[in-house]
Design an enzyme around this catalytic site. Structure first.
Site, PDB file in Angstrom:
ATOM      1  N   HIS A  11       0.725  -1.151   0.074  1.00  0.00           N
ATOM      2  CA  HIS A  11       0.016   0.084   0.069  1.00  0.00           C
ATOM      3  C   HIS A  11       0.954   1.186   0.006  1.00  0.00           C
ATOM      4  O   HIS A  11       0.699   2.175   0.675  1.00  0.00           O
ATOM      5  CB  HIS A  11      -1.013   0.096   1.258  1.00  0.00           C
ATOM      6  CG  HIS A  11      -0.432  -0.112   2.694  1.00  0.00           C
ATOM      7  ND1 HIS A  11      -1.121  -0.739   3.548  1.00  0.00           N
ATOM      8  CD2 HIS A  11       0.575   0.434   3.035  1.00  0.00           C
ATOM      9  CE1 HIS A  11      -0.493  -0.446   4.592  1.00  0.00           C
ATOM     10  NE2 HIS A  11       0.916   0.004   4.258  1.00  0.00           N
ATOM     11  N   HIS A  16      -1.822   5.190   9.652  1.00  0.00           N
ATOM     12  CA  HIS A  16      -0.306   5.658   9.717  1.00  0.00           C
ATOM     13  C   HIS A  16      -0.424   6.941  10.475  1.00  0.00           C
ATOM     14  O   HIS A  16      -0.311   8.017  10.026  1.00  0.00           O
ATOM     15  CB  HIS A  16       0.180   5.919   8.217  1.00  0.00           C
ATOM     16  CG  HIS A  16       0.407   4.515   7.367  1.00  0.00           C
ATOM     17  ND1 HIS A  16      -0.821   3.929   6.971  1.00  0.00           N
ATOM     18  CD2 HIS A  16       1.620   3.534   7.249  1.00  0.00           C
ATOM     19  CE1 HIS A  16      -0.292   2.870   6.172  1.00  0.00           C
ATOM     20  NE2 HIS A  16       1.144   2.876   6.546  1.00  0.00           N
ATOM     21  N   HIS A  29      10.674  -3.785   3.040  1.00  0.00           N
ATOM     22  CA  HIS A  29      11.246  -2.142   3.086  1.00  0.00           C
ATOM     23  C   HIS A  29      11.547  -1.838   4.566  1.00  0.00           C
ATOM     24  O   HIS A  29      10.942  -2.401   5.411  1.00  0.00           O
ATOM     25  CB  HIS A  29       9.917  -1.449   2.321  1.00  0.00           C
ATOM     26  CG  HIS A  29       8.773  -1.412   3.179  1.00  0.00           C
ATOM     27  ND1 HIS A  29       7.798  -2.304   3.333  1.00  0.00           N
ATOM     28  CD2 HIS A  29       8.117  -0.176   3.787  1.00  0.00           C
ATOM     29  CE1 HIS A  29       7.013  -1.812   4.136  1.00  0.00           C
ATOM     30  NE2 HIS A  29       6.882  -0.778   4.167  1.00  0.00           N
ATOM     31  N   GLU A  81       4.847  -5.324   8.430  1.00  0.00           N
ATOM     32  CA  GLU A  81       3.385  -5.323   7.977  1.00  0.00           C
ATOM     33  C   GLU A  81       3.003  -6.509   7.378  1.00  0.00           C
ATOM     34  O   GLU A  81       1.827  -6.642   7.543  1.00  0.00           O
ATOM     35  CB  GLU A  81       3.349  -4.262   6.984  1.00  0.00           C
ATOM     36  CG  GLU A  81       3.670  -2.572   7.362  1.00  0.00           C
ATOM     37  CD  GLU A  81       3.273  -1.518   6.250  1.00  0.00           C
ATOM     38  OE1 GLU A  81       3.205  -0.321   6.379  1.00  0.00           O
ATOM     39  OE2 GLU A  81       3.524  -2.036   5.236  1.00  0.00           O
TER      40      GLU A  81
HETATM   41 FE   LIG Z   1       2.197   1.073   5.480  1.00  0.00          FE
END
Ligand SMILES: [Fe+2]
Length: 315
Positions: free
Chosen positions: A12, A59, A193, A240
């Site tokens: 996302h 977030h 990431h 995540e």
């Molecule tokens: Fe995220």
């Protein structure tokens, strides 16, 4: 009765949303990313779910750092788009399904998963970017969406095993809802990431591909990964991926992988995407519905995925 027809996972990445909003999707850098989701949108058009249950993370948009629920279920009738610093994204308001969401809340909480219930909640790119990738940019999202926000921003996030078991409870809840609804479950976030620190920019394609392989065939192996292992292999924000296990837990034990896409980089992350279908006896496969003229059918999608895998191995 309601039934889960499939699960979809995708990254996302916020920059994907920015590329859509700023009309940059045809630039070579972004074209590579968006082309990979063309077949996904076709699959979704054929699947025509009545409701989507979308697992994502907030977030610091709906929840500031003052209060971070581990699992927050959206039970509202609609979820406004959050302002993440540049104004709310120009995407449709997300409409919920309060009746099914309340049913899920009751079933899952009585199954001893203590959800936070959100009767008012804004949603950010964690939810809206995967919606764009799967539905494109319509004036209205084609079906109600029930959001489930998971804490993966402040340690400790829930374990992969806890997420997988929550997915099972969600499956039980949805399958006990009396209305005949076809539901698609989203798992979002990842893949490898790391945004900051000495390892910023880390991408581990080998780990990502193995994760995708196991997600289809051996998800229990993934539930044994500790947070430390996930972060070591996939970067701090790669954690995540525990959210993908909620999606996988909500599916049957055996599933058909009908599509997969992987590319690096997008912004500073790897983009991974998979579509898994439940094997429902006597039911038409979502992707096997008659395709429009000139469009690829499900078997062709499978072949395309296999070809892509071969190309990936060669590159
Ligand atoms: Fe995220």
């Amino acid at each position: 009765m309601a039934r889960i027809i499939a699960g979809v996972s995708s990254s996302h990445v916020p920059a994907i949303g920015a590329a859509i909003d700023n009309h940059r999707t045809s630039e070579p850098y972004w074209q590579r990313v968006f082309e990979g989701f063309e077949r996904s949108k076709e699959w979704m058009r054929n699947a025509k779910p009545d409701v989507c249950f979308a697992v994502y993370n907030d977030h610091a948009s709906a929840f500031s750092v003052e209060m971070i629920p581990t699992f927050a279920l959206g039970t509202a009738a609609e979820f406004p788009i959050a302002d993440e610093g540049w104004g709310p994204r120009p995407v449709p308001v997300v409409k919920g399904h309060p009746k099914l969401a309340s049913h899920i809340a009751q079933s899952v909480i009585l199954d001893e998963f203590d959800l936070t219930l959100c009767n008012k909640m804004e949603v950010d790119h964690g939810l809206t970017v995967p919606l764009n990738l799967m539905f494109g940019s319509p004036k209205e999202w084609p079906c109600p969406i029930i959001p489930l926000a998971v804490n993966v921003v402040q340690f400790p996030p829930p374990t992969g095993n806890r997420c997988f078991n929550l997915g099972k409870a969600v499956k039980k809840a949805i399958e006990s809802y009396p209305e005949d609804l076809r539901v698609v479950v989203f798992g979002t976030g990842g893949m490898s990431h790391q945004i900051s620190g000495q390892r910023a920019g880390l991408i581990n394609s080998k780990f990502d591909h193995a994760f995708l392989d196991n997600l289809t065939k051996n998800p229990k192996k993934l539930t044994k990964l500790s947070h430390l292992e996930l972060m070591r292999e996939a970067g701090a924000e790669g954690v995540e991926m525990v959210m993908w296990l909620i999606m996988r837990g909500a599916l049957d034990e055996k599933v058909d992988e009908v599509y997969r896409f992987y590319t690096v980089p997008a912004s500073n992350t790897a983009v991974g995407h998979i579509i898994l279908e439940n094997r429902i006896k006597g039911a038409k496969k979502a992707a096997a519905k008659p395709a429009a003229k000139g469009k690829k059918s499900a078997p062709k999608m499978k072949r395309a995925a296999a070809l892509q895998k071969i190309q990936r191995i060669r590159s």
